[in-house]
Scaffold this motif. Structure first.
Motif, short mmCIF file in Angstrom:
data_model
loop_
_atom_site.label_atom_id
_atom_site.label_comp_id
_atom_site.label_asym_id
_atom_site.label_seq_id
_atom_site.Cartn_x
_atom_site.Cartn_y
_atom_site.Cartn_z
N PHE A 44 0.84 -1.20 0.00
CA PHE A 44 0.00 0.00 0.00
C PHE A 44 0.87 1.25 0.00
N TYR A 45 1.88 1.27 0.86
CA TYR A 45 2.77 2.43 0.98
C TYR A 45 3.46 2.73 -0.35
N ALA A 46 4.03 1.72 -0.97
CA ALA A 46 4.74 1.92 -2.24
C ALA A 46 3.78 2.42 -3.33
N ASP A 47 2.61 1.82 -3.40
CA ASP A 47 1.63 2.22 -4.41
C ASP A 47 1.14 3.65 -4.17
N ALA A 48 0.83 3.98 -2.93
CA ALA A 48 0.35 5.33 -2.60
C ALA A 48 1.43 6.38 -2.85
N LEU A 49 2.68 6.07 -2.51
CA LEU A 49 3.78 7.00 -2.80
C LEU A 49 3.88 7.26 -4.30
N ALA A 50 3.79 6.21 -5.08
CA ALA A 50 3.87 6.35 -6.54
C ALA A 50 2.74 7.21 -7.09
N LYS A 51 1.62 7.24 -6.38
CA LYS A 51 0.47 8.05 -6.81
C LYS A 51 0.50 9.46 -6.23
N GLY A 52 1.56 9.79 -5.47
CA GLY A 52 1.71 11.15 -4.95
C GLY A 52 1.27 11.38 -3.53
N ALA A 53 0.96 10.33 -2.77
CA ALA A 53 0.57 10.50 -1.37
C ALA A 53 1.72 11.10 -0.56
N ARG A 54 1.38 11.93 0.43
CA ARG A 54 2.37 12.58 1.30
C ARG A 54 2.33 11.93 2.68
N PHE A 55 3.26 11.04 2.95
CA PHE A 55 3.34 10.36 4.25
C PHE A 55 4.19 11.17 5.21
N LEU A 56 3.88 11.07 6.50
CA LEU A 56 4.70 11.72 7.52
C LEU A 56 5.98 10.93 7.77
N THR A 57 5.89 9.60 7.74
CA THR A 57 7.05 8.70 7.89
C THR A 57 6.77 7.46 7.05
N HIS A 58 7.76 6.61 6.93
CA HIS A 58 7.54 5.28 6.34
C HIS A 58 6.82 4.43 7.40
N PRO A 59 6.31 3.26 7.06
CA PRO A 59 5.67 2.41 8.07
C PRO A 59 6.65 2.04 9.18
N LEU A 60 6.20 2.21 10.42
CA LEU A 60 7.02 1.91 11.59
C LEU A 60 6.41 0.75 12.37
N ASP A 61 7.28 -0.06 12.97
CA ASP A 61 6.83 -1.19 13.78
C ASP A 61 6.48 -0.68 15.16
N ASP B 66 -4.30 14.08 3.55
CA ASP B 66 -5.03 14.26 2.30
C ASP B 66 -4.83 15.69 1.81
N PRO B 67 -5.40 16.09 0.68
CA PRO B 67 -5.16 17.43 0.14
C PRO B 67 -5.56 18.57 1.07
N ASP B 68 -6.51 18.33 1.99
CA ASP B 68 -6.92 19.37 2.93
C ASP B 68 -6.16 19.31 4.24
N GLY B 69 -5.27 18.34 4.38
CA GLY B 69 -4.50 18.21 5.61
C GLY B 69 -5.09 17.25 6.62
N TYR B 70 -6.20 16.57 6.28
CA TYR B 70 -6.74 15.58 7.20
C TYR B 70 -5.72 14.47 7.40
N LEU B 71 -5.58 14.02 8.65
CA LEU B 71 -4.65 12.96 8.99
C LEU B 71 -5.31 11.60 8.76
N ILE B 72 -4.55 10.68 8.16
CA ILE B 72 -5.04 9.34 7.89
C ILE B 72 -4.00 8.35 8.39
N GLU B 73 -4.40 7.47 9.30
CA GLU B 73 -3.52 6.41 9.77
C GLU B 73 -3.72 5.19 8.88
N VAL B 74 -2.63 4.57 8.46
CA VAL B 74 -2.68 3.33 7.70
C VAL B 74 -1.93 2.29 8.52
N GLY B 75 -2.59 1.19 8.84
CA GLY B 75 -1.97 0.19 9.69
C GLY B 75 -2.21 -1.23 9.22
N GLN B 76 -1.27 -2.09 9.57
CA GLN B 76 -1.38 -3.52 9.32
C GLN B 76 -1.18 -4.24 10.64
N ALA B 77 -2.17 -5.01 11.06
CA ALA B 77 -2.06 -5.76 12.31
C ALA B 77 -0.92 -6.78 12.19
#
Length: 154
Positions: free
Chosen positions: A96-113, A124-135
């Motif tokens: 997901f991270y690699a695909d979203a980066l390629a599409k122009g997503a602005r992440f705060l950091t890379h995925p962290l353990d 997002d474009p308005d500055g809303y924060l979105i958490e992406v997680g994998q259990a």
């Protein structure tokens, strides 16, 4: 044109949607459709994008209405204070991270353990924060430390 089955309208019970006040409906609609693989259900008034088993509803801000007297909707201001955020769970965060980066997503950091999960945040474009997680660890009973480092929750 949206069909009734595309719209967030349950035949019984309830379902949750997420409403965002946005500055540019077209830009936000495209972001959620492209980054999260969503289907555009309605273009505008309001814009609705179905993402997996949920819907993101977007409209510009505005003043009070009869059903929300005294309430004005505005997009978030720039800065580090957040009171709520969208939480997205994925099966494979690296993909997901690699695909979203390629599409122009602005992440705060890379995925962290974080012990319980791998996670990262993007805006997002308005500055809303979105958490992406994998259990990860939580699937084996391993949870994150409590804030302040006092150990896992009871």
């Amino acid at each position: 044109m949206a069909t009734p089955g595309d719209l967030p309208a349950p035949e019984q019970g309830l379902l949750l949607t997420h409403f965002l006040t946005v500055r540019d409906v077209a830009l936000s609609r495209r972001f959620y459709a492209e980054i999260f693989g969503g289907d555009i259900v309605l273009e505008e008034n309001p814009a609705i994008v179905k993402v997996a088993n949920s819907w993101i509803i977007m409209n510009p801000g505005g003043g009070p209405t009869p059903d929300k007297p005294g309430i004005t909707l505005v997009p978030p201001e720039e800065g580090g204070t957040v009171s709520a955020f969208l939480n997205v769970r994925v099966a494979d965060i690296a993909s997901f991270y690699a695909d979203a980066l390629a599409k122009g997503a602005r992440f705060l950091t890379h995925p962290l353990d974080r012990k319980a999960e791998l996670r990262c945040y993007l805006r997002d474009p308005d500055g809303y924060l979105i958490e992406v997680g994998q259990a990860t660890g939580m699937l084996k009973g391993v949870f994150a430390d409590r804030p302040g480092g006092s150990g896992p929750p009871p």
